[in-house]
Design an enzyme around this catalytic site. Structure first.
Site, PDB file in Angstrom:
ATOM      1  CD  GLN A  17      17.033  33.941  29.469  1.00 24.46           C
ATOM      2  OE1 GLN A  17      17.530  34.567  30.470  1.00 24.46           O
ATOM      3  NE2 GLN A  17      17.408  34.144  28.280  1.00 24.46           N
ATOM      4  CD  GLU A 139      16.462  39.754  27.696  1.00 19.90           C
ATOM      5  OE1 GLU A 139      16.093  38.923  28.656  1.00 19.90           O
ATOM      6  OE2 GLU A 139      16.354  40.760  28.191  1.00 19.90           O
ATOM      7  CG  ASP A 168      13.859  36.001  28.237  1.00 16.44           C
ATOM      8  OD1 ASP A 168      12.973  36.412  28.104  1.00 16.44           O
ATOM      9  OD2 ASP A 168      14.610  35.626  27.192  1.00 16.44           O
ATOM     10  N   GLY A 247      24.050  55.832  39.435  1.00 16.65           N
ATOM     11  CA  GLY A 247      23.666  56.431  40.734  1.00 16.65           C
ATOM     12  C   GLY A 247      24.070  57.815  41.178  1.00 16.65           C
ATOM     13  N   GLY A 248      24.102  57.988  42.543  1.00 18.74           N
ATOM     14  CA  GLY A 248      24.551  59.694  42.661  1.00 18.74           C
ATOM     15  C   GLY A 248      26.182  59.692  42.891  1.00 18.74           C
TER      16      GLY A 248
HETATM   17  N1  CAO Z   1       0.656  19.939  24.536  1.00 16.04           N
HETATM   18  C1  CAO Z   1       0.137  20.362  23.477  1.00 16.04           C
HETATM   19  N2  CAO Z   1       0.060  21.954  23.174  1.00 16.04           N
HETATM   20  C2  CAO Z   1       0.970  22.547  23.693  1.00 16.04           C
HETATM   21  C3  CAO Z   1       1.901  22.059  24.823  1.00 16.04           C
HETATM   22  C4  CAO Z   1       1.636  20.880  25.235  1.00 16.04           C
HETATM   23  N3  CAO Z   1       2.200  20.333  26.109  1.00 16.04           N
HETATM   24  N4  CAO Z   1       2.522  23.077  25.174  1.00 16.04           N
HETATM   25  C5  CAO Z   1       2.411  24.263  24.579  1.00 16.04           C
HETATM   26  N5  CAO Z   1       1.519  23.914  23.513  1.00 16.04           N
HETATM   27  C6  CAO Z   1       0.921  24.807  22.423  1.00 16.04           C
HETATM   28  C7  CAO Z   1       0.345  25.947  23.007  1.00 16.04           C
HETATM   29  O1  CAO Z   1      -0.945  25.420  23.700  1.00 16.04           O
HETATM   30  C8  CAO Z   1       0.246  26.797  21.984  1.00 16.04           C
HETATM   31  O2  CAO Z   1      -1.005  26.252  20.934  1.00 16.04           O
HETATM   32  P1  CAO Z   1      -2.074  27.445  20.314  1.00 16.04           P
HETATM   33  O3  CAO Z   1      -1.165  28.432  19.819  1.00 16.04           O
HETATM   34  O4  CAO Z   1      -2.701  26.715  19.281  1.00 16.04           O
HETATM   35  O5  CAO Z   1      -2.851  27.918  21.670  1.00 16.04           O
HETATM   36  C9  CAO Z   1       1.493  26.417  21.213  1.00 16.04           C
HETATM   37  O6  CAO Z   1       1.816  25.134  21.606  1.00 16.04           O
HETATM   38  C10 CAO Z   1       2.436  27.412  21.110  1.00 16.04           C
HETATM   39  O7  CAO Z   1       2.673  28.039  22.198  1.00 16.04           O
HETATM   40  P2  CAO Z   1       3.324  29.492  22.326  1.00 16.04           P
HETATM   41  O8  CAO Z   1       2.381  30.324  21.691  1.00 16.04           O
HETATM   42  O9  CAO Z   1       3.586  29.840  23.708  1.00 16.04           O
HETATM   43  O10 CAO Z   1       4.671  29.429  21.591  1.00 16.04           O
HETATM   44  P3  CAO Z   1       5.252  30.294  20.310  1.00 16.04           P
HETATM   45  O11 CAO Z   1       6.283  29.370  19.873  1.00 16.04           O
HETATM   46  O12 CAO Z   1       4.100  30.484  19.227  1.00 16.04           O
HETATM   47  O13 CAO Z   1       5.567  31.664  21.138  1.00 16.04           O
HETATM   48  C11 CAO Z   1       6.859  32.976  22.576  1.00 16.04           C
HETATM   49  C12 CAO Z   1       6.764  31.599  21.858  1.00 16.04           C
HETATM   50  C13 CAO Z   1       7.847  32.889  23.832  1.00 16.04           C
HETATM   51  C14 CAO Z   1       7.040  34.111  21.714  1.00 16.04           C
HETATM   52  C15 CAO Z   1       5.484  33.072  23.358  1.00 16.04           C
HETATM   53  O14 CAO Z   1       5.489  31.954  24.372  1.00 16.04           O
HETATM   54  C16 CAO Z   1       5.344  34.254  24.390  1.00 16.04           C
HETATM   55  O15 CAO Z   1       5.331  35.513  23.863  1.00 16.04           O
HETATM   56  N6  CAO Z   1       5.578  34.117  25.550  1.00 16.04           N
HETATM   57  C17 CAO Z   1       5.229  35.056  26.712  1.00 16.04           C
HETATM   58  C18 CAO Z   1       6.375  35.993  26.669  1.00 16.04           C
HETATM   59  C19 CAO Z   1       7.761  35.268  27.191  1.00 16.04           C
HETATM   60  O16 CAO Z   1       7.813  34.421  28.095  1.00 16.04           O
HETATM   61  N7  CAO Z   1       8.644  35.299  26.215  1.00 16.04           N
HETATM   62  C20 CAO Z   1       9.954  34.812  26.616  1.00 16.04           C
HETATM   63  C21 CAO Z   1      10.626  34.027  25.622  1.00 16.04           C
HETATM   64  S1  CAO Z   1      12.263  33.889  26.306  1.00 16.04           S
HETATM   65  O17 CAO Z   1      13.009  35.084  25.326  1.00 16.04           O
END
Ligand code: CAO
Length: 415
Positions: A17, A139, A168, A247-248
């Site tokens: 998101q 979130e 988010d 607020g106030g």
């Molecule tokens: N081709 C190849 N690999 C890809 C890719 C693509 N097009 N797109 C993503 N990937 C890979 C990433 O490189 C990553 O690989 P590694 O872990 O090996 O480096 C893997 O996919 C997973 O990506 P991720 O770590 O971002 O995803 P996750 O599901 O493990 O985590 C989340 C999800 C949201 C917890 C994490 O991305 C995060 O903390 N993001 C920052 C905070 C954020 O925006 N959170 C809001 C989420 S909405 O509530």
């Protein structure tokens, strides 16, 4: 008519998101947003909370309107090459991967900047520098770590998260502002820059009034507008204030006619100092207007609860809609508590484009939240979210790839 961000090309490496909410806003402002997804899975939210089998969820569609979408394995050598070509020809790359993921992909800031010095790299992470820097976030994690949860809810209850997605979509909004500012600065500097938003910071920014109250509490020992005042001692930290106004001007949620059976038959009422005489008149307590025990905000503070109880006696005699209609004429700041059903069906919100109907090629018609920022010279037409990989071939053609080359990349699962 042209749009504010016409001509700006954005590589949308976002998912879930926070990032998608940012790039959707930029797409609505006219940017060409190209969402890059993993070849086999795509954005996880396409499959989450589905209401129709095998159809992109509303979770996904409602955050990805007006974008194009490609699939690309950015960990393969060919995928990296394509990504480099995209970087060379784009203005902004937005991502919200877990900490370190972009670097592990080989797409460090140094690399991106060397491929295209005008490129803006915009990132959302859960936390900024410090002890939580490496942590993933969602979130409610951000709401808890940013000060919202400890200050939301009622004094006798647990910390509460709000359904407003301040972690988010709140981060997405902050990031969008950073991106357009960086685009503006690039006009004179000629250079791109890194723009980063930590979800914890975004929530904290929206909880600024509570940091204000923390310091007031430390100085004076009380928060006079909080419901605890005169009833209960304050502790060392800002307590949960229920529905007291932040607020106030004191405010409260008050029952309206039908509250016994309708859990949304309530109104939010602000006892603005300027309208005290009008409030007294409406509720039939005209003598209160000049009563020295009540006719200043300071004098009212210790009796707020009983004053609101008396106002509530009046509001419970009318529907929430009638209460607003009456108070409107007295300039009393107030608003009905609206259910999501009422909002979805609200004709004003539909007329203003804040709720719009979109036609998705597979799901058909559904409602979504429209552009909340109205710009007179940059109209928004909300179009469907893209299907997974819908624009892969078109984007690669634009980058100079031939049909046979595209087919080969497909066979090798690069796209
Ligand atoms: N081709 C190849 N690999 C890809 C890719 C693509 N097009 N797109 C993503 N990937 C890979 C990433 O490189 C990553 O690989 P590694 O872990 O090996 O480096 C893997 O996919 C997973 O990506 P991720 O770590 O971002 O995803 P996750 O599901 O493990 O985590 C989340 C999800 C949201 C917890 C994490 O991305 C995060 O903390 N993001 C920052 C905070 C954020 O925006 N959170 C809001 C989420 S909405 O509530």
């Amino acid at each position: 008519m042209k749009k504010a961000l016409d001509g700006i090309k954005i590589i949308d490496f976002t998912h879930v998101q926070s990032g998608p909410s940012c790039t959707q806003l930029l797409a609505w402002m006219g940017a060409d947003v190209i969402k890059v997804e993993r070849v086999d899975e795509g954005d996880a939210t396409r499959k989450q909370l589905r209401d129709i089998p095998d159809v992109d969820s509303l979770y996904f569609t409602m955050l990805n309107h007006n974008k194009r979408a490609i699939t690309l394995n950015t960990k393969s050598p060919e995928g990296k090459e394509i990504l480099d070509s995209l970087i060379a020809t784009s203005d902004v790359l937005v991502e919200n991967f877990a900490p370190g993921a972009l670097d592990r992909m080989g797409m460090t800031w140094e690399h991106i900047h060397s491929v295209n010095p005008r490129m803006i790299l915009a990132s959302v992470k859960g936390f900024g520098a410090g002890r939580y820097e490496e942590c993933k976030s969602y979130e409610n994690v951000a709401q808890c770590a940013g000060g919202a949860a400890s200050t939301t809810g009622f004094d006798d209850g647990v910390p509460v998260v709000t359904s407003a997605q301040i972690g988010d979509s709140g981060s997405g909004l902050h990031l969008a502002l950073g991106i357009v500012s960086a685009l503006f600065q690039r006009v004179t500097s000629g250079r791109g820059q890194k723009v980063s938003v930590a979800m914890q910071d975004a929530v904290l920014n929206l909880c600024r009034v509570k940091l204000r109250d923390q310091q007031r509490l430390e100085r004076t020992g009380v928060l006079e507008e909080y419901p605890q005042y005169t009833h209960k001692p304050f502790g060392v930290a800002v307590p949960r204030a229920g529905n007291a106004s932040g607020g106030g001007q004191p405010g409260a949620v008050l029952k309206c006619k039908g509250w016994e059976t309708d859990q949304n038959a309530y109104i939010y009422f602000i006892l603005q100092a300027a309208v005290w005489p009008a409030v007294c008149k409406v509720i039939g307590e005209e003598s209160w207007a000049d009563d020295e025990a009540m006719n200043t905000p300071q004098a009212r503070l210790p009796q707020l609860q009983s004053i609101f109880q008396r106002i509530e006696q009046w509001t419970t005699e009318h529907s929430k809609y009638d209460v607003v209609e009456i108070l409107k004429h007295y300039n009393v700041p107030c608003g009905p508590v609206l259910s999501m059903k009422e909002i979805a069906e609200d004709y004003d919100l539909q007329a203003s484009g804040s709720i719009v109907e979109v036609n998705h090629p597979v799901r058909g018609k559904y409602k979504t939240v429209g552009m909340p920022i109205k710009m007179s010279d940059s109209p928004v037409d909300i179009t469907s979210s893209p299907l997974r990989g819908e624009h892969t071939a078109a984007v690669l053609h634009d980058l100079g790839y031939s049909e046979p080359e595209i087919n080969l990349l497909r066979e090798k699962h690069v796209i």
